[in-house]
Every structure is written in C-alpha cells, then in structure tokens.
Design a protein around this motif. Sequence first.
Motif, PDB file in Angstrom:
ATOM      1  N   UNK A   1       0.833  -1.208   0.000  1.00 49.85           N
ATOM      2  CA  UNK A   1       0.000   0.000   0.000  1.00 49.85           C
ATOM      3  C   UNK A   1       0.866   1.255   0.000  1.00 49.85           C
ATOM      4  N   UNK A   2       1.988   1.220   0.723  1.00 54.47           N
ATOM      5  CA  UNK A   2       2.895   2.375   0.702  1.00 54.47           C
ATOM      6  C   UNK A   2       3.425   2.630  -0.709  1.00 54.47           C
ATOM      7  N   UNK A   3       3.811   1.545  -1.405  1.00 56.42           N
ATOM      8  CA  UNK A   3       4.299   1.687  -2.778  1.00 56.42           C
ATOM      9  C   UNK A   3       3.209   2.278  -3.667  1.00 56.42           C
ATOM     10  N   UNK A   4       2.001   1.771  -3.504  1.00 56.20           N
ATOM     11  CA  UNK A   4       0.890   2.240  -4.348  1.00 56.20           C
ATOM     12  C   UNK A   4       0.599   3.722  -4.119  1.00 56.20           C
ATOM     13  N   UNK A   5       0.674   4.159  -2.859  1.00 54.04           N
ATOM     14  CA  UNK A   5       0.387   5.562  -2.559  1.00 54.04           C
ATOM     15  C   UNK A   5       1.545   6.473  -2.951  1.00 54.04           C
ATOM     16  N   UNK A   6       2.787   6.079  -2.610  1.00 53.49           N
ATOM     17  CA  UNK A   6       3.939   6.937  -2.866  1.00 53.49           C
ATOM     18  C   UNK A   6       4.181   7.150  -4.354  1.00 53.49           C
ATOM     19  N   UNK A   7       3.901   6.134  -5.168  1.00 52.81           N
ATOM     20  CA  UNK A   7       4.198   6.228  -6.605  1.00 52.81           C
ATOM     21  C   UNK A   7       2.940   6.367  -7.462  1.00 52.81           C
ATOM     22  N   UNK A   8       1.796   6.610  -6.793  1.00 52.67           N
ATOM     23  CA  UNK A   8       0.543   6.880  -7.497  1.00 52.67           C
ATOM     24  C   UNK A   8       0.224   5.781  -8.524  1.00 52.67           C
ATOM     25  N   UNK A   9       0.266   4.516  -8.052  1.00 53.90           N
ATOM     26  CA  UNK A   9      -0.035   3.378  -8.912  1.00 53.90           C
ATOM     27  C   UNK A   9      -1.426   2.846  -8.606  1.00 53.90           C
ATOM     28  N   UNK A  10      -1.951   2.047  -9.520  1.00 57.73           N
ATOM     29  CA  UNK A  10      -3.338   1.590  -9.378  1.00 57.73           C
ATOM     30  C   UNK A  10      -3.445   0.078  -9.515  1.00 57.73           C
ATOM     31  N   UNK A  11      -2.422  -0.664  -9.020  1.00 54.19           N
ATOM     32  CA  UNK A  11      -2.503  -2.122  -9.138  1.00 54.19           C
ATOM     33  C   UNK A  11      -3.458  -2.674  -8.081  1.00 54.19           C
ATOM     34  N   UNK A  12      -4.100  -3.789  -8.426  1.00 59.91           N
ATOM     35  CA  UNK A  12      -5.038  -4.436  -7.510  1.00 59.91           C
ATOM     36  C   UNK A  12      -4.279  -5.342  -6.533  1.00 59.91           C
ATOM     37  N   UNK A  13      -4.885  -5.619  -5.368  1.00 61.62           N
ATOM     38  CA  UNK A  13      -4.304  -6.506  -4.368  1.00 61.62           C
ATOM     39  C   UNK A  13      -5.301  -7.618  -4.046  1.00 61.62           C
ATOM     40  N   UNK A  14      -4.849  -8.883  -4.184  1.00 58.78           N
ATOM     41  CA  UNK A  14      -5.658 -10.043  -3.814  1.00 58.78           C
ATOM     42  C   UNK A  14      -5.123 -10.585  -2.494  1.00 58.78           C
ATOM     43  N   UNK A  15      -6.013 -10.834  -1.542  1.00 60.26           N
ATOM     44  CA  UNK A  15      -5.591 -11.234  -0.203  1.00 60.26           C
ATOM     45  C   UNK A  15      -5.717 -12.741   0.007  1.00 60.26           C
ATOM     46  N   UNK A  16      -4.705 -13.301   0.687  1.00 61.83           N
ATOM     47  CA  UNK A  16      -4.698 -14.706   1.072  1.00 61.83           C
ATOM     48  C   UNK A  16      -4.752 -14.790   2.602  1.00 61.83           C
ATOM     49  N   UNK A  17      -5.034 -16.000   3.110  1.00 58.17           N
ATOM     50  CA  UNK A  17      -5.169 -16.183   4.557  1.00 58.17           C
ATOM     51  C   UNK A  17      -3.813 -16.191   5.265  1.00 58.17           C
ATOM     52  N   UNK A  18      -2.808 -16.825   4.652  1.00 60.49           N
ATOM     53  CA  UNK A  18      -1.518 -16.978   5.312  1.00 60.49           C
ATOM     54  C   UNK A  18      -0.386 -16.604   4.362  1.00 60.49           C
ATOM     55  N   UNK A  19       0.795 -16.335   4.953  1.00 63.62           N
ATOM     56  CA  UNK A  19       1.968 -15.977   4.143  1.00 63.62           C
ATOM     57  C   UNK A  19       2.434 -17.144   3.282  1.00 63.62           C
ATOM     58  N   UNK A  20       2.156 -18.389   3.716  1.00 62.57           N
ATOM     59  CA  UNK A  20       2.541 -19.549   2.907  1.00 62.57           C
ATOM     60  C   UNK A  20       1.772 -19.609   1.593  1.00 62.57           C
ATOM     61  N   UNK A  21       0.636 -18.896   1.516  1.00 65.53           N
ATOM     62  CA  UNK A  21      -0.183 -18.923   0.304  1.00 65.53           C
ATOM     63  C   UNK A  21       0.211 -17.848  -0.699  1.00 65.53           C
ATOM     64  N   UNK A  22       1.141 -16.949  -0.311  1.00 63.76           N
ATOM     65  CA  UNK A  22       1.532 -15.879  -1.240  1.00 63.76           C
ATOM     66  C   UNK A  22       2.170 -16.464  -2.495  1.00 63.76           C
ATOM     67  N   UNK A  23       3.085 -17.432  -2.320  1.00 68.36           N
ATOM     68  CA  UNK A  23       3.742 -18.054  -3.474  1.00 68.36           C
ATOM     69  C   UNK A  23       2.709 -18.729  -4.376  1.00 68.36           C
ATOM     70  N   UNK A  24       1.757 -19.464  -3.794  1.00 65.42           N
ATOM     71  CA  UNK A  24       0.719 -20.125  -4.594  1.00 65.42           C
ATOM     72  C   UNK A  24      -0.080 -19.100  -5.386  1.00 65.42           C
ATOM     73  N   UNK A  25      -0.397 -17.962  -4.732  1.00 65.10           N
ATOM     74  CA  UNK A  25      -1.163 -16.923  -5.416  1.00 65.10           C
ATOM     75  C   UNK A  25      -0.414 -16.314  -6.586  1.00 65.10           C
TER      76      UNK A  25
END
Length: 595
Positions: free
Chosen positions: A171-195
């Motif tokens: 979110x800091x990157x998105x705000x500081x650089x005025x970007x509009x990428x979407x964020x999909x949320x997972x339950x755990x950090x182990x699922x980030x790679x799968x996502x």
Amino acid sequence: MRIIRSISFAVLLFFLAFGATGSDLTWKELKQKKDGTVTIYYRSTEPFLIRETDGSLRGLEYEMMVGFKYFLWNKYGIRLNLDWQSKESFKYVFGLIKNNPKEGEFGLDIISRTSTREEEVGFSNPYFPDIQVLVSDKSIPTVSSLDEFKKTFHKFTAISVAETTYDQYLKNIREEHDLDFAIIYKETSNEILEGILEQPGRFGYMDLPNYLIALNQNQEIKRQPILPIKGIGFCVIFKKGSDWEIPINEYLASPDYEILRNKGIQKYLGNDVYDLIENISKGEDEGMVLLLKEKELVDKELSEQSKQVQRQAYITNMLLACVVVVMIFAFALFNRSRVKSKANEILTAHRNMIENQNELLSKRNNELLELDEEKNNFINILSHDLRAPINNISGLAGLLKMDENLTESQISSIEHIASESRRLNKMVTRILDVERIESNSTEDFRVIDLTEVLNKVLSNYKQQALDKKITLALDSAGEQKVSGLEQYLFHVFENLLSNAIKFSPLGEAIWIKVETENGFHQVSFTDGGPGLSEEDQKRMFKKFQRLSAKPTAGERSTGLGLSIVAKYTGLLGGKLEWESAPDQGTTFIVKLKAV
C-alpha cells in the motif's frame, strides 16, 4: 431489550473469537513458584512453526521456545510448561495479545517489529532477520529502476495477507508512486507463493527464507532487484510492559540460543541458506549476496541441464542400438519386408519423440544461458558502479586526515572509514575476479620470476602480519621462472598468504619456500594454524564455503579465496597440493612447470 441482547451476543462472539483463556503468570511470580505454565498463540507458518497431521509441532520457532524452557531450567531451576494454542490467522494471534493482554501469554507468527506495533504490544529482541523481497512470476520483466517499475507494474496484480507488513509495504508503494494495481488477499503468508503462481502477471512481498526455499525448488518465480525491505527483525510479542521481556531477551542473547538457531537454520533451510543469512546478518549487502546466490543456483541448473542432455543422448543411442538389434532379430524370424516396415515405424516414432524432447531441452538451455548472461552483466555493472563511490570515500578520508587540527578520536574514525572502504573495494574486486575466471578469458602468457611476484605479495601483507606479530619467512635461492600471467600468480600467492595470516595465532611464523624438483618449481606456504578437518578438505575449493576453522582475530571471509587459487592454478597448467591435519597447521603447495 433487543439492544441488550445484541450487545451480549457481540461480547460472546469477541470472547469466542479471541479465546480469552490463557495464562496470567508474571516472570516475578514464576521465579518465586519455580513451576508454572505460559500460553503461546501461534499459526502454522513453514518453516518457522509447522503443525503435523498428528498434532505434533516442529520448526524454528518451536525449537526456539523449547530451548527457552530448558534455558530457564538450567539457569534458574524453573519448570516451565508451554501451552500451545493454534490460531487460524495473523490477525487472531496479534489481536489476542493486543486486545486481551495477559501476563504469561506470547504470540508467534514471524511478527515483524514496527514502530506502530510497538505502541500496541511488547516485543522481544529479534530472533531472526526480517528481510522481505519483491517477487513476481517469470512472465513479468525484470526492472532495475523505479521509473521502469511505475511504467510496468500498474497493470499487474499483487498478492498479500491482510493487516501484515506485506500488505502495508504494498500500500505504501501504491500511494507513494501513485499506482493503481489491484491486491488479492490470502489467509496466510505460505499462500503468497501459490497466489503468484496461479496465473501470469502477479507479484508480492515474500520473507527471505520462503523465497530461498522456493528458489531451491526451481519454482517459476524471479526476484525484482528493487524496493527490498529490511526490518528490525522477527520477534516474540507479549503484553506491553510485561516483565517477561527480561528472561526472553536474556535467552536470545545467550550462546545456547545462538547454537540452537544456527542448527535450526541448517536443519530447516540448509547449509547454503545458513551461510547466506550469516553474511547478511554480519552487514554484507543483501542485494549483492542474493545476486551471487541466484547466480550459483542458475549455474547449478545449467549444469543439471547439461547432464540431462548427455543422459538423453545416451538414451537415444541406446534406443537406436536396441532398434537395430530388434530389426536384425526380427529379420531372422519373420518376413523381411514386414519386419522392416514395422521397425521403420518404431524408429520414426522414437526419432520424433527424441527430436521433440531435444527441441524442448534446447529451448530451455537457451533461456538459462540468456538469464545467466543477464545476471553476469548486472553484477559487472553493479560492481563497476560501486567502485566510484568507494574510491571517493577513500579519497575524502585521505583529505580529511591531512587536517593538522584533528583529535586522536577523529583520526581513528577517519582511518576506520578508509579501512572499511578498502575492505569493500577488495570484496568488489574478488567478485569481478570470480566472474573473469568463469568467463574463461585468455591472455598471452610470458616468462615470470616467482621470487619477484612473491616479494610483491609479501610487501603488500607485511603490515597485516605485523599487526598479529607474525613472522614471514621466505626461502628462495636464484631465479625460478615459469610461463604464465603475473596477475594469475599474484592472486594465487596473495590468497594463500592471506589465509595463512588469517588462521595463524598471534606470534606464529609463516614459511614460504621455493624449490625445484623434476622440472617443476614448487612454492609452499606453511602456517601454524588449527589445520583442516577431513570434511573441510572435501569442500574447501567450492565457492562461498565457510570452513570449521575460524580466523584467530575475527577477520571476515568471502569464501572465494581457495576457489580462486584452484581455478588460477589450473589455468596456469599447474598442480595444487596440500598437507594438513587438525591442530597441526596447513601447508599448500603450488607446482608449476619450470622454463
């Protein structure tokens, strides 16, 4: 009445969600009672804390807390029981300590220490470095600047876990650089790679250990060499102001924990990852260390690919030989024309299959070669760009030292700055040397006097030896000349002498002897250090190896010296031999053909 029932129901849901049933025991009370139980709220996060199907636990954080239990018993005679309570998300683990704090309750979930969170809960000292890297799937191009990132990443999708530092950084990157990428949320950090791997065009932050595990598993991801995050570290959390901070921090600072942590990293992450994390923990640049590690893995994959091509060629030849034998045997048993037709069909099918496989292997090999070249170019550019500021620092330090009004403290600080800049410049030079060796560049050889090169090396290391009160003794008579490059010989002798000084105790002597035997000049370096174990001798010429023997004055090592010695000696057409045993010193012998 309806409002009262609604409030009561909400309170009930709160207590069900956060499970306010933990321990309420202070450290002061436990020291008096000598027996007690604490509650640990955790979430299964590989490789830090893993819950098996049978309910048993393992992992770095689990072994850390079990070690804490035995630490209290050994030092204070206290019996501490650990009540492990699993929670489904980071939000629940952190929320229990933040919203319903009790003494004797801890939270574990690779929790990063930040200034905002410090206002809500208490933190122990870090038990593991907190380094997060920006990772994407391989379809996303590698960017090397923020301008490229802003032009490219606005059209991609980020993967994160809500209310974590991963999410906050994105979110800091998105705000500081005025970007509009979407964020999909997972339950755990182990699922980030799968996502990230679910479909092309995805990226996100990952903890360094999980990234390295994925890299070793050849997952289809890449690290973007920008916007890395290096936090304070992962910590145990507890009630703000709790006196449990005292024994936990005492344990984390103890040699017992350091031994347990090192063994845990080697057990769950491997020796290579342990060495890498040790380098980063000691202040080495994490970007450079990761680049070298990634290049090492690419080289390994290229080597495996080459072996696979050789195996495929062997299988192809065997298949062709089998087909020929079948054709001959069939010719003797059946009708010649029918057998020949059938054999041709089989041969064509095998040939087509093999051609398809070879085409796929060739394509993959080209991709790996391009990736290797890209990493080599990047390392060369980075190393070159580092030299200018390093030289500027050295030059400015020299100018500052010329001031006659400096105090002894200021002079000491300036000399320290100059010393560190020289060390950094040496590290960059070593990296360029490794790349130059691996590129197999060749230059014209000429006749070189060994004694002349040795005298230059000894002159360069005279002060380093004096600092440790070590005597350098050179035994060389007459001219001993060989054919080669002075630069190669200089690096061979420099690395052998540097290692001898580094591992020799104070007041020892190092003997350098030049002899001629059977048409070969041999140069030997003998030290009085701790010697090499059998295990060290098996792996000492591999790159980035840390041996069991430790430098006697706390000097640092890149793990490249002996690999450079072995490679350069081979390029000079020489032989490298050694004699060593534990507690009996080491002798390295370089044999070169006399001219």
